[in-house]
Design an enzyme around this catalytic site. Structure first.
Site, PDB file in Angstrom:
ATOM      1  N   SER A 167       0.819  -1.213   0.000  1.00 28.27           N
ATOM      2  CA  SER A 167       0.000   0.000   0.000  1.00 28.27           C
ATOM      3  C   SER A 167       0.852   1.261   0.000  1.00 28.27           C
ATOM      4  CB  SER A 167      -0.910   0.007   1.228  1.00 28.27           C
ATOM      5  OG  SER A 167      -0.092   0.038   2.399  1.00 28.27           O
ATOM      6  N   CYS A 188       8.447  10.096   2.723  1.00 33.04           N
ATOM      7  CA  CYS A 188       9.420  11.181   2.524  1.00 33.04           C
ATOM      8  C   CYS A 188       9.202  12.308   3.519  1.00 33.04           C
ATOM      9  CB  CYS A 188       9.300  11.774   1.122  1.00 33.04           C
ATOM     10  SG  CYS A 188       9.337  10.558  -0.184  1.00 33.04           S
ATOM     11  N   ALA A 217       3.932  -4.823  -5.187  1.00 28.58           N
ATOM     12  CA  ALA A 217       4.425  -3.500  -4.809  1.00 28.58           C
ATOM     13  C   ALA A 217       4.928  -3.588  -3.379  1.00 28.58           C
ATOM     14  CB  ALA A 217       3.316  -2.456  -4.956  1.00 28.58           C
ATOM     15  N   ASN A 228       0.384 -11.484 -16.597  1.00 30.20           N
ATOM     16  CA  ASN A 228      -0.605 -10.909 -15.679  1.00 30.20           C
ATOM     17  C   ASN A 228      -0.050 -10.531 -14.300  1.00 30.20           C
ATOM     18  OD1 ASN A 228      -2.655 -11.140 -17.630  1.00 30.20           O
ATOM     19  ND2 ASN A 228      -2.911 -13.300 -17.066  1.00 30.20           N
TER      20      ASN A 228
END
Lengths: 449, 449
Positions: free
Chosen positions: B8, B42, B110, B275
């Site tokens: 996320s 950041c 991710a 995929n």
């Protein structure tokens, strides 16, 4: 070998310094009408506003500096009245009114421009000012101190900057602009509305789409008001921010070819007469987008042209490229910039375009002190960037420069969508407003397919 | 159709939002280990410094926001343990420890990166912190409040930003960096010296060219100091700003091809398995200058990759381009940016270059508040721009962006010398520092001819 330069503005003096940088031996003589040289006319409104303490501050160098440090002779308060290009002579009257003849090997015409004063009834009254020389600035500041209100004619950058400055001195201000918007040369009306609202929030009245038809005087020949569309507006002073017209008389006398707008020069800044160059507000240049002649009356353009002329005179072949007329102005807390073609001018030129817009912040959403920023990008139907307008609270100028570089290098909409922007929360959002505006245009292109 | 996204961070959530923007019907599920989602890592040093009031501020959205506003399901505090790419299933443990299987049509890895903790003796002591998650930030801020001194290991951007933040909380700070300079990835040593001096002026001690060989603990298992080159430095806490390593274990398990540095993806962000996409800190990308694989562990890169993956999954073919790794950091009143290749790396790659440098001001010389700005440009022997480094008091970030655009579009030294920069005294000098630096390089090229 001697180079004579007529005019001590940014163009003339940059030419002089550039020749000296690359050629130690050339004799360099600058002849100028002015008393003060090497000052920044763009800074005048900021001195009036008090943001810069004094007019002395904006004088960068004296004639003595040029003589001592660069071996450049500057003859002040002297007027060149003729150029004899056959015998390579300039004829001028010096400070004492004596007529002199000076031989040149190279001549540079850097005679600049003059404020255009429209033929309005009452234009010869006292307390009407222009914003051209440092003396003009001093006169405005002095007169403003004893005035309660002013009308500024013209809503270009100088007009708005001066209006803001006088408002800061607590004068009641009315701006009158013939065009239906402020900044008609740089912005489209949608972006101009943001600036308009800011001016109005500062208590400045702005009248658009109407000319001043008459300036009213009192028994002492001083301004007491203006008439706009049959309606009188009282004021103690009028500032003419009505644009400049190139000074081309001397060049004409010398026989230089005059173009549609000003002195014609080639890309080396040479006029039609051998060994005579011209730079700055008195020449016309080429628009990068339309390829048509255009004026570029900016100090930064004059400097760039002076560098090109100077290098060529010093024997280093260099070309001046077509311009985008990138501009930036700071009015109070608002920074306004544009480059390339506007949507309006594209329509006028029958150029089909797609526009992308974004409203964002100058810092990460959660970082204190971020200010709104509005970006408008204009793409041709090949999806190539041809114009940009940005209005915001900070960090506008360099974004305009990035867009200028993009236009010059043919950047596409897709390249801007995917472009790499540096990111840190205190200085930017994670997606730059430029990328957001490009994405808006990209979505529109997709729908057109 | 269902897309499952593991992670996320900026990459994962941008992929989710982008799919939703272009596809209303896709079922989108994000699975994350984290409790807080959609925050800006950041920003952590700036919260520690107190420039951003609280950690709550940097959380942009909650899982509920995603559900309500975008119909995106976010499953928090859950750990994906396996990917069955043959049957298109992910296997994960949810917040209650239950094992679940979820079918996907598209999968996006991710998984980000992990702080690399060097194998130093004492690395398992308490009061050693990393700067990765929002919880890490909270722990640092809490512990700093009862500490008098800290050692920060690593002088990259996060290290310097955190050191500055802790200095602002009045801790005595020592930075230890193995490389002979600060910001070794972004800057050359000449530019790094300017930053070094600024840090020293803030009272921060910086030890360069040496590793921490040992972290010393007290009887309570808390840090009491470090050893650098046989010399002890006492401190109450240690911050590891030692860079991140990509999290590639899951991708490996799934059978995705791993490159030299991280997960291998093509320009559409597809892994080697149909995929399955991957984005963000866990993938390797291509260096625009060297064409070699490179990491690009920036939030802005993750967002751009997420947009590309999202569009491709939504059926809009889009490519992610090679990167310049443009970066910017703000440390106190100093803004530091770089893009493209450094002079040092060019030498390491046996690439001959010419460098142009300039020191100037961010505003006209006479305009109050102008700050020094240093520009370094790196050109290859075709006179094409391949790198830029800028350090200054303001207006660095957008100049870096302009230079990134210039590198991507192949701008030449001569084009930058003659380039049109917007100008107004409050926001720029009449000749931009970039043009000055380009001119410096241009003069050097002339001498080489």
């Amino acid at each position: 070998m001697r180079t004579v330069i007529i005019g001590s503005g940014a163009g003339g003096l940059t030419t002089a310094s550039t020749i000296r940088k690359y050629n130690r031996d050339m004799e360099i003589v600058v002849i100028t009408k002015e008393k003060y040289v090497a000052y920044s006319p763009c800074a005048i409104p900021y001195v009036i506003a008090g943001e810069i303490p004094s007019f002395q501050d904006i004088i960068m160098h004296t004639p003595e500096d040029y003589r001592k440090n660069k071996n450049i002779e500057v003859i002040t308060e002297s007027t060149v009245v003729d150029i004899d290009s056959e015998n390579k002579n300039v004829i001028y009257y010096d400070i004492d009114g004596n007529k002199n003849t000076l031989k040149y090997d190279y001549l540079v015409i850097a005679t600049g421009g003059e404020t255009f004063i429209p033929p309005i009834e009452g234009r010869d009254l006292e307390s009407i000012f222009k914003v051209k020389t440092i003396e003009d600035g001093m006169k405005i500041k002095n007169y403003a101190e004893k005035s309660g209100s002013a009308v500024v004619i013209g809503a270009g950058a100088i007009g708005l900057e001066t209006a803001y400055a006088l408002r800061k001195l607590d004068l009641k201000i009315t701006i009158v602009e013939m065009a239906p918007q402020v900044l008609p040369r740089g912005l489209d009306i949608d972006m101009a509305e943001i600036v308009l609202k800011y001016l109005q929030d500062l208590g400045i009245e702005v009248i658009l789409g109407k000319p001043v038809s008459k300036i009213l005087g009192d028994e002492n020949n001083r301004v007491k008001g203006v008439i706009v569309g049959n309606k009188p507006y009282s004021c103690d002073m009028v500032v003419m921010a009505t644009g400049t017209r190139p000074n081309i008389e001397l060049a004409k006398k010398a026989g230089c070819k005059i173009g549609r707008l000003a002195i014609k020069v080639n890309s080396r800044m040479e006029t039609s007469i051998p060994n005579i160059y011209a730079v700055g507000d008195c020449v016309e240049t080429v628009d990068f987008i339309t390829k048509q002649p255009i004026l570029s009356p900016f100090g930064s353009t004059a400097v760039r042209q002076g560098k090109v002329a100077g290098k060529n005179i010093a024997g280093i072949p260099t070309e001046f490229k077509p311009v985008l007329n990138a501009m930036v102005s700071k009015i109070g807390e608002m920074e306004i910039g544009s480059t390339g073609i506007s949507e309006l001018r594209a329509h006028q030129d029958r150029l089909e375009v797609v526009v992308g817009k974004a409203k964002a912040l100058t810092r990460a959403r959660y970082y204190p002190g971020g200010k709104p920023i509005y970006v408008k990008l204009i793409f041709d139907m090949n999806r190539t960037l041809i114009g940009a307008q940005i209005v915001g609270g900070e960090r506008v100028s360099e974004r305009i420069d990035a867009m200028s570089l993009g236009i010059l290098k043919g950047v596409t909409c897709e390249e801007l969508v995917n472009m790499e922007f540096s990111y840190a929360p205190p200085v930017s959002m994670v997606v730059d407003p430029i990328a957001l505006a490009a994405e808006d245009a990209w979505d529109k292109f997709q729908k057109l397919e």
